[in-house]
Motif scaffolding. Structure first.
Motif, short mmCIF file in Angstrom:
data_model
loop_
_atom_site.label_atom_id
_atom_site.label_comp_id
_atom_site.label_asym_id
_atom_site.label_seq_id
_atom_site.Cartn_x
_atom_site.Cartn_y
_atom_site.Cartn_z
N GLY A 16 0.93 -1.29 0.05
CA GLY A 16 0.01 0.14 -0.04
C GLY A 16 0.83 1.16 -0.15
O GLY A 16 0.56 2.42 -0.42
N HIS A 17 2.08 0.95 0.34
CA HIS A 17 2.86 2.41 0.56
C HIS A 17 3.81 2.61 -0.78
O HIS A 17 4.40 3.61 -0.94
N SER A 18 3.50 1.87 -1.97
CA SER A 18 4.48 1.69 -2.85
C SER A 18 4.04 2.70 -4.03
O SER A 18 2.99 2.98 -4.37
N TRP A 19 5.33 3.24 -4.50
CA TRP A 19 4.90 4.34 -5.71
C TRP A 19 5.72 3.75 -6.87
O TRP A 19 6.03 4.56 -7.97
N PRO A 179 12.21 -1.61 8.25
CA PRO A 179 10.81 -0.86 7.99
C PRO A 179 10.29 0.20 8.88
O PRO A 179 9.05 0.43 8.83
N VAL A 180 10.85 0.51 9.97
CA VAL A 180 10.42 1.26 11.06
C VAL A 180 10.18 2.40 10.56
O VAL A 180 11.19 3.00 10.08
N GLY A 181 8.88 3.16 10.63
CA GLY A 181 8.70 4.46 10.32
C GLY A 181 8.03 4.54 9.00
O GLY A 181 7.60 5.35 8.54
N MET A 182 7.64 3.16 8.44
CA MET A 182 7.06 3.07 6.78
C MET A 182 5.58 3.19 7.21
O MET A 182 5.21 3.06 8.25
N TYR A 183 5.01 4.02 6.02
CA TYR A 183 3.66 4.21 6.01
C TYR A 183 2.83 2.98 6.14
O TYR A 183 3.42 1.71 5.66
N PRO A 184 1.90 2.60 7.07
CA PRO A 184 1.28 3.71 7.81
C PRO A 184 1.51 3.76 9.24
O PRO A 184 1.27 4.45 10.01
N ASN A 185 2.67 3.19 9.69
CA ASN A 185 3.26 3.32 11.11
C ASN A 185 4.25 4.46 11.17
O ASN A 185 5.36 4.12 11.42
N CYS A 186 3.75 5.51 10.92
CA CYS A 186 4.61 6.64 10.92
C CYS A 186 4.03 7.73 11.70
O CYS A 186 2.80 7.71 12.04
N PRO A 187 4.89 8.54 12.48
CA PRO A 187 6.32 8.80 12.09
C PRO A 187 7.12 7.95 13.37
O PRO A 187 7.82 8.68 14.10
N ASP A 188 7.07 6.76 13.29
CA ASP A 188 7.91 5.87 14.21
C ASP A 188 9.49 6.01 13.69
O ASP A 188 9.74 6.45 12.66
N VAL A 208 16.27 4.41 4.00
CA VAL A 208 15.89 3.80 2.96
C VAL A 208 14.26 3.81 2.77
O VAL A 208 13.78 3.78 1.66
N VAL A 209 13.71 4.17 3.69
CA VAL A 209 11.91 4.06 3.86
C VAL A 209 11.81 5.50 3.19
O VAL A 209 12.22 6.62 3.31
N TYR A 210 10.73 5.48 2.25
CA TYR A 210 10.72 6.58 1.14
C TYR A 210 9.08 7.11 1.43
O TYR A 210 8.84 8.39 0.98
N ASN A 211 8.20 6.22 2.18
CA ASN A 211 6.71 6.76 2.20
C ASN A 211 6.75 6.77 3.98
O ASN A 211 6.65 5.51 4.15
N PRO A 212 6.69 7.89 4.56
CA PRO A 212 6.41 9.27 4.04
C PRO A 212 7.88 9.98 3.86
O PRO A 212 8.98 9.02 3.80
N SER A 230 15.51 10.76 3.10
CA SER A 230 14.79 9.39 2.97
C SER A 230 15.06 9.02 1.56
O SER A 230 15.57 9.48 0.73
N GLY A 231 14.43 7.77 1.57
CA GLY A 231 15.03 6.72 0.46
C GLY A 231 14.44 7.00 -0.83
O GLY A 231 14.34 6.09 -1.82
N LEU A 232 13.60 8.17 -1.10
CA LEU A 232 12.98 8.14 -2.45
C LEU A 232 14.06 8.38 -3.64
O LEU A 232 13.72 7.70 -4.64
N CYS A 233 14.99 8.97 -3.21
CA CYS A 233 16.20 8.79 -4.32
C CYS A 233 16.93 7.50 -4.58
O CYS A 233 17.01 7.06 -5.89
N MET A 234 16.88 6.91 -3.57
CA MET A 234 17.43 5.18 -3.76
C MET A 234 16.32 4.57 -4.70
O MET A 234 16.68 3.65 -5.35
N LEU A 235 14.84 4.76 -4.26
CA LEU A 235 13.82 3.97 -4.86
C LEU A 235 13.98 4.20 -6.26
O LEU A 235 13.80 3.38 -7.35
N VAL A 236 14.14 5.52 -6.65
CA VAL A 236 14.06 5.92 -8.10
C VAL A 236 15.19 5.30 -9.11
O VAL A 236 15.20 4.74 -10.05
N ALA A 237 16.51 5.59 -8.37
CA ALA A 237 17.77 5.28 -8.79
C ALA A 237 17.58 3.71 -9.20
O ALA A 237 18.15 3.30 -10.32
N GLN A 238 17.12 2.95 -8.48
CA GLN A 238 17.19 1.31 -8.29
C GLN A 238 16.26 1.03 -9.46
O GLN A 238 16.36 0.01 -10.34
N ALA A 239 15.05 1.79 -9.39
CA ALA A 239 14.10 1.57 -10.48
C ALA A 239 14.69 1.72 -12.03
O ALA A 239 14.22 1.31 -12.84
N VAL A 240 15.39 2.90 -12.04
CA VAL A 240 15.97 3.27 -13.54
C VAL A 240 16.86 2.10 -13.87
O VAL A 240 16.94 1.29 -14.97
#
Length: 424
Positions: A16-19, A179-188, A208-212, A230-240
């Motif tokens: 559910g958290h995935s972009w 995964p501590v702090g990942m949506y929806p268990n945030c902002p742990d 490495v968590v990107y959502n939030p 947070s991990g949005l840069c990593m998510l996109v870079a690995q996806a590329v």
């Protein structure tokens, strides 16, 4: 479950958290689906599915490596894979693009924050990796590649969260791979709030968590003025890099920063704070209409939960009881994505609301001259007076906000000005 005949997709247990779908559509590896699988479904899906390429996330990265017919050298070294490609002969090839994704994030972080290469910043320095799972192995591989001395922090063994300060108080970098702090268990956060404040040699914190967008750990660092990401840069870079394998062609790496910027713009909430009567609700409603986003007025949401108007609730139960309710409502909406949120004027009076608000929001303070603010229907303003409220809250509004908008004199003018701020 989504259509299993799609060419590309992501498998995991909870997605559910995935972009990832939005990212891969931009990269050209589509149609791209999200497949939530139970453990007993994984082997059959990987071995018998009609997919062309899939990404793999928690908790199936080890399964992906073991079920593949052929593994890259990196996967053989780490024992985990996050990318599977079905080759022309039907066999499955396993790769780990998390390593290159985190490597890109690491270089980008030190270049933009310190104008240094990752090696210049971390060679022979202590780096703490929180967690020991598949993501931790990939992160460790990238860190070792720039000369860092990596220590895994976990709940058991020599290096635990309890002994972190005793054994590693001079570490240069902390990376959360749990995964501590990942949506929806945030902002742990995986760390106690006092830990970062006692680490005087810390250059930065990565998650490495990107959502939030801002995890609990990132928010702890932010409050201490420690550079963090947070991990949005990593998510996109690995996806590329995964998409290059899926499509069999090279992609332009400049796409990474563009997609990261666009995702932040699209998914972050826009939250308006400021004095009571500054126009947050009227401007926010018009802004939401311009952006085609859902609009949330926290006072209205509180009134629904209370079963009466906010002013009546405060009069009947007192301000502190209302503040507790307001925090509960903010905890729900603050973790969501893509909203326009108008906050009550007193939201900044509760310190814990800082994390709840900023975890996934671009926060704008609306600044209207005090003489233009109305007391009507505002029991707290009437009881304390505008000048006293301003004295108590103005510094908080400024420190909680990402930017300040001087009100234009009309809701439409404020909404248009906000559009300009957001797009800049």
């Amino acid at each position: 479950m989504a259509d299993k005949s799609s060419l590309y997709g992501l498998i995991g247990r909870k997605l559910g958290h995935s972009w990832s779908r939005e990212i891969h559509e931009r990269l050209g590896s589509s149609p791209y689906e999200l497949w939530e699988l139970e453990p007993e479904e994984v082997a059959s899906f990987i071995c018998k599915g009609t997919w062309k390429g899939i990404n793999v996330t928690i908790p199936y990265k080890k399964n992906a490596a073991e079920l593949a017919d052929e593994q890259s050298a990196r996967v053989m070294q780490l024992g985990v894979a996050n990318t599977l490609i079905r080759q022309s002969d039907g066999s499955i090839f396993a790769e780990n693009t998390d390593v290159t994704g985190f490597g890109w994030m690491l270089e980008h972080f030190f270049k933009t924050r310190f104008d240094l290469s990752a090696r210049d910043a971390l060679d022979s320095k202590e780096v703490l990796v929180l967690g020991t799972g598949g993501a931790a192995q990939a992160v460790s591989c990238a860190l070792s590649g720039v000369g860092a001395r990596v220590y895994f922090i976990s709940r058991h063994g020599e290096d635990t969260y309890a002994t972190l300060l005793e054994r590693h108080s001079h570490a240069s970098l902390i990376v959360n791979t749990t995964p501590v702090g990942m949506y929806p268990n945030c902002p742990d956060s995986p760390l106690d709030a006092t830990v970062l404040s006692e680490m005087n040699d810390l250059l930065g914190v990565l998650d490495v968590v990107y959502n939030p967008i801002r995890t609990g750990l990132i928010l702890q660092a932010e409050r201490l003025n420690i550079p963090a990401e947070s991990g949005l840069c990593m998510l996109v870079a690995q996806a590329v890099h995964a998409s290059e394998l899926f499509q069999g062609r090279q992609l332009d790496e400049s796409m990474i920063e563009t997609i990261v910027h666009d995702l932040k713009t699209q998914t972050q909430n826009i939250s308006l704070i400021g004095m009571p009567g500054s126009g947050k609700t009227t401007a926010g409603r018009r802004l939401a209409r311009l952006l085609g986003r859902p609009f949330v007025d926290l006072d209205d949401a509180c009134a629904v939960a209370a079963g009466m108007p906010v002013a009546d609730y405060i009069t009947a139960h007192g301000e502190q009881v209302f503040r507790k309710l307001e925090t509960e409502i903010l905890a729900d909406y603050g973790k969501r994505s893509g909203l326009v949120i108008a906050c009550g004027g007193g939201v900044v009076t509760q310190p814990h609301n800082y994390e709840l608000l900023r975890q996934n929001s671009f926060v704008v303070m609306l600044d209207r001259p005090l003489e233009e603010l109305s007391l009507q229907g505002r029991p707290v303003s009437q009881a304390k007076g505008i000048e006293q409220l301003a004295h108590e809250r103005m510094d908080l509004y400024r420190s909680w906000s990402d930017t300040i908008l001087t009100c234009t004199g009309s809701p439409d003018g404020d909404a248009n000005a906000l559009m300009t701020l957001i797009s800049s």
